[in-house]
Scaffold this motif. Structure first.
Motif, PDB file in Angstrom:
ATOM      1  N   VAL A 149      59.146  23.487 -19.851  1.00  0.00           N
ATOM      2  CA  VAL A 149      60.443  23.813 -18.865  1.00  0.00           C
ATOM      3  C   VAL A 149      60.891  25.335 -19.237  1.00  0.00           C
ATOM      4  O   VAL A 149      61.302  25.677 -20.435  1.00  0.00           O
ATOM      5  N   LEU A 150      60.961  26.188 -18.219  1.00  0.00           N
ATOM      6  CA  LEU A 150      61.195  27.588 -18.521  1.00  0.00           C
ATOM      7  C   LEU A 150      62.684  27.656 -18.654  1.00  0.00           C
ATOM      8  O   LEU A 150      63.827  26.990 -18.410  1.00  0.00           O
TER       9      LEU A 150
ATOM     10  N   VAL B 206      69.587  22.509 -12.487  1.00  0.00           N
ATOM     11  CA  VAL B 206      69.401  22.991 -11.178  1.00  0.00           C
ATOM     12  C   VAL B 206      67.830  23.538 -11.310  1.00  0.00           C
ATOM     13  O   VAL B 206      67.551  24.307 -11.951  1.00  0.00           O
ATOM     14  N   GLU B 207      67.070  23.115 -10.295  1.00  0.00           N
ATOM     15  CA  GLU B 207      65.532  23.648 -10.135  1.00  0.00           C
ATOM     16  C   GLU B 207      65.580  24.881  -9.551  1.00  0.00           C
ATOM     17  O   GLU B 207      66.191  24.770  -8.157  1.00  0.00           O
ATOM     18  N   TYR B 208      64.943  25.839  -9.755  1.00  0.00           N
ATOM     19  CA  TYR B 208      64.468  27.192  -9.313  1.00  0.00           C
ATOM     20  C   TYR B 208      63.207  27.369  -9.119  1.00  0.00           C
ATOM     21  O   TYR B 208      62.591  28.218  -8.242  1.00  0.00           O
TER      22      TYR B 208
ATOM     23  N   ALA C 193      65.742  15.702 -15.034  1.00  0.00           N
ATOM     24  CA  ALA C 193      65.403  16.380 -13.910  1.00  0.00           C
ATOM     25  C   ALA C 193      63.886  16.686 -13.829  1.00  0.00           C
ATOM     26  O   ALA C 193      63.062  16.558 -12.669  1.00  0.00           O
ATOM     27  N   ALA C 194      63.155  17.006 -14.998  1.00  0.00           N
ATOM     28  CA  ALA C 194      61.883  17.398 -15.231  1.00  0.00           C
ATOM     29  C   ALA C 194      61.108  16.170 -14.893  1.00  0.00           C
ATOM     30  O   ALA C 194      60.134  16.240 -13.976  1.00  0.00           O
ATOM     31  N   VAL C 195      61.419  15.422 -15.498  1.00  0.00           N
ATOM     32  CA  VAL C 195      60.780  14.171 -15.169  1.00  0.00           C
ATOM     33  C   VAL C 195      60.663  13.333 -13.896  1.00  0.00           C
ATOM     34  O   VAL C 195      59.726  12.918 -13.376  1.00  0.00           O
ATOM     35  N   ASP C 196      61.871  13.403 -13.171  1.00  0.00           N
ATOM     36  CA  ASP C 196      62.062  13.045 -11.907  1.00  0.00           C
ATOM     37  C   ASP C 196      61.020  14.011 -11.061  1.00  0.00           C
ATOM     38  O   ASP C 196      60.582  13.388 -10.131  1.00  0.00           O
ATOM     39  N   ARG C 197      60.951  15.238 -11.260  1.00  0.00           N
ATOM     40  CA  ARG C 197      60.124  16.112 -10.423  1.00  0.00           C
ATOM     41  C   ARG C 197      58.574  15.645 -10.595  1.00  0.00           C
ATOM     42  O   ARG C 197      57.847  15.482  -9.450  1.00  0.00           O
ATOM     43  N   PHE C 198      57.937  15.198 -11.660  1.00  0.00           N
ATOM     44  CA  PHE C 198      56.813  14.764 -11.832  1.00  0.00           C
ATOM     45  C   PHE C 198      56.579  13.486 -11.320  1.00  0.00           C
ATOM     46  O   PHE C 198      55.545  13.100 -10.741  1.00  0.00           O
ATOM     47  N   LYS C 199      57.661  12.419 -11.469  1.00  0.00           N
ATOM     48  CA  LYS C 199      57.403  11.162 -10.971  1.00  0.00           C
ATOM     49  C   LYS C 199      57.508  11.179  -9.436  1.00  0.00           C
ATOM     50  O   LYS C 199      56.733  10.408  -8.583  1.00  0.00           O
ATOM     51  N   ALA C 200      58.134  12.348  -8.799  1.00  0.00           N
ATOM     52  CA  ALA C 200      58.232  12.512  -7.028  1.00  0.00           C
ATOM     53  C   ALA C 200      56.831  12.974  -6.878  1.00  0.00           C
ATOM     54  O   ALA C 200      56.358  12.746  -5.634  1.00  0.00           O
ATOM     55  N   ARG C 201      55.769  13.512  -7.639  1.00  0.00           N
ATOM     56  CA  ARG C 201      54.481  13.973  -7.516  1.00  0.00           C
ATOM     57  C   ARG C 201      53.560  12.784  -7.627  1.00  0.00           C
ATOM     58  O   ARG C 201      52.297  13.030  -7.734  1.00  0.00           O
TER      59      ARG C 201
ATOM     60  N   ALA D 102      66.455  17.155 -30.962  1.00  0.00           N
ATOM     61  CA  ALA D 102      67.139  16.311 -29.913  1.00  0.00           C
ATOM     62  C   ALA D 102      68.377  15.699 -30.530  1.00  0.00           C
ATOM     63  O   ALA D 102      68.790  15.987 -31.675  1.00  0.00           O
ATOM     64  N   VAL D 103      69.252  15.188 -29.725  1.00  0.00           N
ATOM     65  CA  VAL D 103      70.601  14.574 -30.407  1.00  0.00           C
ATOM     66  C   VAL D 103      70.508  12.950 -29.696  1.00  0.00           C
ATOM     67  O   VAL D 103      69.968  12.735 -28.520  1.00  0.00           O
ATOM     68  N   PRO D 104      71.203  12.280 -30.404  1.00  0.00           N
ATOM     69  CA  PRO D 104      71.258  10.801 -29.948  1.00  0.00           C
ATOM     70  C   PRO D 104      71.921  10.565 -28.414  1.00  0.00           C
ATOM     71  O   PRO D 104      71.344   9.732 -27.670  1.00  0.00           O
ATOM     72  N   GLU D 105      72.876  11.366 -28.128  1.00  0.00           N
ATOM     73  CA  GLU D 105      73.598  11.196 -26.810  1.00  0.00           C
ATOM     74  C   GLU D 105      72.635  11.665 -25.640  1.00  0.00           C
ATOM     75  O   GLU D 105      72.543  10.933 -24.537  1.00  0.00           O
ATOM     76  N   GLY D 106      72.055  12.642 -26.129  1.00  0.00           N
ATOM     77  CA  GLY D 106      70.805  13.096 -25.144  1.00  0.00           C
ATOM     78  C   GLY D 106      69.635  11.933 -24.596  1.00  0.00           C
ATOM     79  O   GLY D 106      69.340  11.972 -23.588  1.00  0.00           O
ATOM     80  N   LEU D 107      69.264  11.675 -25.831  1.00  0.00           N
ATOM     81  CA  LEU D 107      68.101  10.717 -25.965  1.00  0.00           C
ATOM     82  C   LEU D 107      68.530   9.404 -25.156  1.00  0.00           C
ATOM     83  O   LEU D 107      67.869   8.944 -24.169  1.00  0.00           O
ATOM     84  N   ALA D 108      69.812   9.000 -25.248  1.00  0.00           N
ATOM     85  CA  ALA D 108      70.619   7.996 -24.618  1.00  0.00           C
ATOM     86  C   ALA D 108      70.547   7.993 -22.986  1.00  0.00           C
ATOM     87  O   ALA D 108      70.116   7.243 -22.307  1.00  0.00           O
ATOM     88  N   HIS D 109      71.128   9.352 -22.867  1.00  0.00           N
ATOM     89  CA  HIS D 109      71.190   9.414 -21.284  1.00  0.00           C
ATOM     90  C   HIS D 109      69.715   9.535 -20.531  1.00  0.00           C
ATOM     91  O   HIS D 109      69.604   9.143 -19.739  1.00  0.00           O
ATOM     92  N   PHE D 110      68.770  10.286 -21.444  1.00  0.00           N
ATOM     93  CA  PHE D 110      67.508  10.304 -20.709  1.00  0.00           C
ATOM     94  C   PHE D 110      66.769   8.788 -20.595  1.00  0.00           C
ATOM     95  O   PHE D 110      66.166   8.668 -19.468  1.00  0.00           O
ATOM     96  N   HIS D 111      66.989   8.162 -21.514  1.00  0.00           N
ATOM     97  CA  HIS D 111      66.206   6.828 -21.731  1.00  0.00           C
ATOM     98  C   HIS D 111      66.934   5.776 -20.716  1.00  0.00           C
ATOM     99  O   HIS D 111      66.400   4.703 -20.378  1.00  0.00           O
ATOM    100  N   ALA D 112      68.244   5.963 -20.165  1.00  0.00           N
ATOM    101  CA  ALA D 112      68.901   5.170 -19.362  1.00  0.00           C
ATOM    102  C   ALA D 112      68.262   5.563 -17.879  1.00  0.00           C
ATOM    103  O   ALA D 112      68.235   4.505 -16.951  1.00  0.00           O
ATOM    104  N   HIS D 113      67.561   6.737 -17.543  1.00  0.00           N
ATOM    105  CA  HIS D 113      67.077   7.041 -16.670  1.00  0.00           C
ATOM    106  C   HIS D 113      65.691   6.822 -16.647  1.00  0.00           C
ATOM    107  O   HIS D 113      64.864   6.350 -15.539  1.00  0.00           O
TER     108      HIS D 113
END
Length: 210
Positions: free
Chosen positions: A78-79, A113-115, A143-151, A163-174
Motif C-alpha cells: 500500500v503506497l 481514498v484510492e488514487y 479499502a485495499a482488501v475490498d479492491r482485491f476482492k472486487a478483482r 496494529a491496534v485493537p480498534e483497527g483490527l476490530a474494524h477490519f475484521h468486522a468487514h
C-alpha cells in the motif's frame, strides 16, 4: 494467535522493532530494519504454503524433492509506506508478482481514498499478501482488501508492522476471512488516529519527509 490475528513475537523481530521505534533511529537504519523485519514476517506468513514433489538430480542421485505448488505469490504494498516492506519480501520470494495500491487518508473523514491500483491480470488465481507497516484505523486495510476482492481474489493475507485493537476490530468486522500478521499490537489510537506508543509516521521516517 487470536482468531485471525497472528502476532509474530520472534526475538529478532521484537529487537529490530525496538530499534525502529527509537526516535533517534535515522532514516537509513529505519529502512534497513523494516526490510529485515519484513523478511522475517514473510517467513511466518508463508509457512503453510502447499508443496508438491518434483523430480531432480542431485550430484549423487535422482530424488523427488519438495517445491512450492501452484501459482506464484502477489505482493501488494500500500503506497507509500508499504514499499518499505517490499524488498525484504522479494528477497525470500524473488519470483513473486507485485501489485500496487495507492491510498491516502482523508484528514476530515479518516476514510481511505484510492488514487492508484495496478495488479497482474491473473491476480484472482494467486495468493495476495497486502503490505502496510501501520495498521491504525483499519480503513485503508479494508479499502485495499475490498479492491482485491472486487478483482475476484479469494486468498488474501495482510502483513503489518504495528496494529491496534480498534483497527483490527474494524477490519475484521468487514473482512473476518482475511488473516493479519503483525509484529506488534500496540495500546491504542490517539485523538488524531496515530498509533500509541507507535513509532511515528512510517512513511516520513522511512523517506526523511514531514
Amino acid at each position: 494467535m487470536t482468531g485471525q490475528v497472528h502476532h509474530v513475537s520472534h526475538p529478532l523481530v521484537q529487537h529490530k522493532l525496538t530499534l525502529m521505534r527509537d526516535a533517534t533511529c535515522p532514516s537509513s537504519d529505519f529502512r534497513r530494519l523494516l526490510g529485515e523485519i519484513s523478511m522475517l514476517l514473510c517467513y511466518e506468513v508463508t509457512r503453510d504454503l502447499p508443496l508438491e514433489s518434483t523430480p531432480i538430480e542431485t550430484p549423487l542421485e535422482p530424488m523427488m524433492a519438495p517445491r512450492i505448488a501452484g501459482r506464484k505469490l502477489v505482493l501488494a504494498p500500500v503506497l507509500r509506506a508499504g514499499l518499505g516492506m517490499l524488498d525484504g519480501m522479494l528477497a525470500l520470494v524473488p519470483a513473486a508478482r507485485v501489485a500496487h495500491v495507492g491510498l491516502y487518508r482523508d484528514p476530515a473523514t479518516l476514510q481511505a481514498v484510492e488514487y492508484y491500483f495496478k495488479a497482474p491480470p491473473d491476480v484472482a488465481d494467486r495468493l495476495v499478501l497486502i503490505l502496510d507497516p501501520m495498521f491504525a484505523t483499519g480503513h485503508s486495510a479494508v479499502a485495499a482488501v475490498d479492491r482485491f476482492k472486487a478483482r475476484g481474489c479469494r486468498e488474501i493475507r495482510f502483513v503489518s508492522l504495528l496494529a491496534v485493537p480498534e483497527g483490527l476490530a474494524h477490519f475484521h468486522a468487514h473482512h473476518p476471512d482475511v488473516p493479519v500478521w503483525t509484529a506488534a499490537i500496540d495500546r491504542q489510537l490517539d485523538d488524531h488516529s496515530y498509533i500509541r506508543p507507535g513509532l511515528g509516521d512510517a512513511g516520513d521516517r522511512m523517506w526523511g519527509t514531514k
